[in-house]
Design a protein around this motif. Sequence first.
Motif, short mmCIF file in Angstrom:
data_model
loop_
_atom_site.label_atom_id
_atom_site.label_comp_id
_atom_site.label_asym_id
_atom_site.label_seq_id
_atom_site.Cartn_x
_atom_site.Cartn_y
_atom_site.Cartn_z
N ALA A 315 0.86 -1.19 0.00
CA ALA A 315 0.00 0.00 0.00
C ALA A 315 0.89 1.23 0.00
CB ALA A 315 -0.90 0.00 1.24
N ALA A 316 0.60 2.16 -0.90
CA ALA A 316 1.48 3.33 -1.02
C ALA A 316 0.77 4.42 -1.82
CB ALA A 316 2.77 2.92 -1.72
N GLU A 317 1.50 5.49 -2.06
CA GLU A 317 0.98 6.59 -2.89
C GLU A 317 0.78 6.07 -4.31
OE1 GLU A 317 0.48 9.85 -5.39
OE2 GLU A 317 2.32 8.66 -5.51
N HIS A 318 -0.12 6.74 -5.05
CA HIS A 318 -0.60 6.22 -6.33
C HIS A 318 0.52 5.89 -7.34
CE1 HIS A 318 -3.80 5.55 -9.22
NE2 HIS A 318 -3.04 6.18 -10.11
N ALA A 319 1.50 6.79 -7.48
CA ALA A 319 2.53 6.56 -8.49
C ALA A 319 3.32 5.28 -8.15
CB ALA A 319 3.45 7.77 -8.59
N THR A 320 3.61 5.11 -6.87
CA THR A 320 4.33 3.91 -6.44
C THR A 320 3.44 2.68 -6.61
OG1 THR A 320 5.57 5.20 -4.86
CG2 THR A 320 5.50 2.84 -4.47
N PHE A 321 2.17 2.83 -6.27
CA PHE A 321 1.20 1.73 -6.45
C PHE A 321 1.22 1.22 -7.89
CE2 PHE A 321 -3.01 1.73 -8.56
CZ PHE A 321 -3.46 0.44 -8.24
N LEU A 322 1.24 2.16 -8.87
CA LEU A 322 1.20 1.74 -10.28
C LEU A 322 2.43 0.88 -10.62
CD1 LEU A 322 -0.04 5.01 -12.07
CD2 LEU A 322 -1.32 2.88 -11.72
N ARG A 323 3.59 1.32 -10.10
CA ARG A 323 4.82 0.55 -10.39
C ARG A 323 4.80 -0.80 -9.68
NH1 ARG A 323 10.29 3.89 -9.70
NH2 ARG A 323 11.16 1.81 -10.02
N LEU A 324 4.35 -0.79 -8.42
CA LEU A 324 4.33 -2.04 -7.66
C LEU A 324 3.35 -3.03 -8.29
CD1 LEU A 324 4.29 -0.74 -3.97
CD2 LEU A 324 6.15 -1.95 -5.12
N ARG A 325 2.20 -2.51 -8.72
CA ARG A 325 1.21 -3.42 -9.29
C ARG A 325 1.71 -4.03 -10.60
NH1 ARG A 325 -4.34 -1.33 -11.59
NH2 ARG A 325 -2.79 -0.48 -12.97
N ALA A 326 2.36 -3.18 -11.42
CA ALA A 326 2.91 -3.70 -12.69
C ALA A 326 3.96 -4.77 -12.39
CB ALA A 326 3.51 -2.56 -13.50
N GLY A 327 4.82 -4.48 -11.39
CA GLY A 327 5.86 -5.45 -11.02
C GLY A 327 5.25 -6.73 -10.50
N ALA A 328 4.23 -6.60 -9.64
CA ALA A 328 3.62 -7.79 -9.04
C ALA A 328 2.98 -8.65 -10.12
CB ALA A 328 2.56 -7.36 -8.02
N ARG A 329 2.37 -8.00 -11.10
CA ARG A 329 1.69 -8.78 -12.14
C ARG A 329 2.66 -9.52 -13.05
NH1 ARG A 329 -3.40 -4.92 -13.84
NH2 ARG A 329 -4.60 -5.36 -11.98
N THR A 330 3.85 -8.92 -13.27
CA THR A 330 4.78 -9.62 -14.16
C THR A 330 5.64 -10.63 -13.39
OG1 THR A 330 6.20 -7.70 -13.95
CG2 THR A 330 4.98 -7.89 -15.99
N ARG A 331 5.92 -10.33 -12.11
CA ARG A 331 6.85 -11.20 -11.39
C ARG A 331 6.18 -12.30 -10.60
NH1 ARG A 331 10.69 -7.92 -7.83
NH2 ARG A 331 11.72 -9.91 -7.74
N LEU A 332 4.89 -12.16 -10.34
CA LEU A 332 4.21 -13.16 -9.52
C LEU A 332 3.26 -13.97 -10.38
CD1 LEU A 332 3.20 -10.99 -6.47
CD2 LEU A 332 5.05 -12.61 -6.61
#
Length: 371
Positions: A315-332
């Motif tokens: 959970a984080a600020e929106h810009a970080t959320f976008l990067r984390l979500r993209a990373g999570a979707r490709t790496r997990l």
Amino acid sequence: MLATRARIALADPLAVLTPLCAHLVEHDAIVEAGPETMRITLEGATATLKPHADELEVMVEAPGLAALRALRSAIASHVIAFAQNQARPEIRWSGDTTGPSLAPDFRILAVTAVETLTPHMRRIHFAGEALDRFDSLGALHVRLFIPPAGLAEPVWPMLGEDGLPIALPSEQRPAIRKYTIRAIDPAAGTLAIDFVLHDDAGPGSTFAAKARPGDRIGMAGPGGRGLREAQRHIFLADETGLPAVGRMLAALPADATGLAIVEVAGAAEEQALARPAGMALRWLHRGAQTDSRLAEAFEELSWPVDGPDVYLWAAAEHATFLRLRAGARTRLRPDRDRHLVVSYWRAGMAEEQHAAEKRTAADSGKVTAPS
Ligand SMILES: Cc1cc2nc3c(=O)[nH]c(=O)nc-3n(C[C@H](O)[C@H](O)[C@H](O)COP(=O)(O)OP(=O)(O)OC[C@H]3O[C@@H](n4cnc5c(N)ncnc54)[C@H](O)[C@@H]3O)c2cc1C
């Protein structure tokens, strides 16, 4: 036994009844189909629904007022939701519960104490009644209703006879903000919430900065998705997600393993967090820079897709959320139950606008993370 009844005019009652029953089954209701009626049982209350040619006859029965109102409200709001292709029905209940009432999941909380945890984090202790439903590690957050400053008496949102909210004039309307229950003891009737004190303070941060014992706010919920069982847990958060991370770390079993990375402004914002020995805790300091380094820290983790059963919560600020979500979707593994990545706030946007943008993005299929 208390009972309340309504006859709801509908052009096509079955077109409403069928999805209504299917929806309530998903929310743990028991639905039994009789030759002419449907019986719905939910949390101790029972509704009998009988479709006629141009109306739906409903009777709700329950041993207590709270259960009666809860099912009455669930039926009414879902009838209206599922009747969207028909003229909006007017719903008038007769019997044991007429008149406006608080929503079944709404509680009034009174501040009992205020604690300064760090320069920018305040823990506010509250007292409230009937808190059992909020004691869930699977749903950590609540909506707080913060009355406008200057009102002699707070005015709480009520549900009308149709089970839907009654609009309040803007000068009385509480601001709604999402926060996490950091600790809760329903038997004692207490809970604690940690508030970030931030610049450009909105109603949430202002309430926390000024809170005094006796101040009252409303609370509804709980919502969201929280802790999941896994072989390894990875938590990533900024200050706003820190209360949830703290609560989840404290609740993990003693043999849990994994890592929590929490980003704060500096060393003075770190907190002691109780956790199992196998859960490492790393603090990141933003220092003078305003950009978050959480996403980089995530990208640097070595984490093979076919590794152990991992649960990622972020959970984080929106810009970080976008990067984390993209990373999570490709790496997990793309399994929704294996990760939860949420935008907790958005720089330059008050929560009303942030929430509206999330809804629009979700409607257009761009975002699947819950709000
Ligand atoms: C599910 C969920 C759970 C949350 N749990 C918590 C919690 O337990 N504790 C907590 O403190 N927050 C939590 N948050 C975040 C909190 O809801 C937001 O920070 C909210 O915007 C604060 O409301 P406000 O009235 O203070 O500011 P708003 O009126 O919403 O915003 C006013 C301005 O402040 C900025 N702003 C908002 N938050 C921050 C911040 N943290 N740092 C810097 N600027 C900010 C906005 O961008 C805007 O410019 C949670 C959010 C979600 C979605």
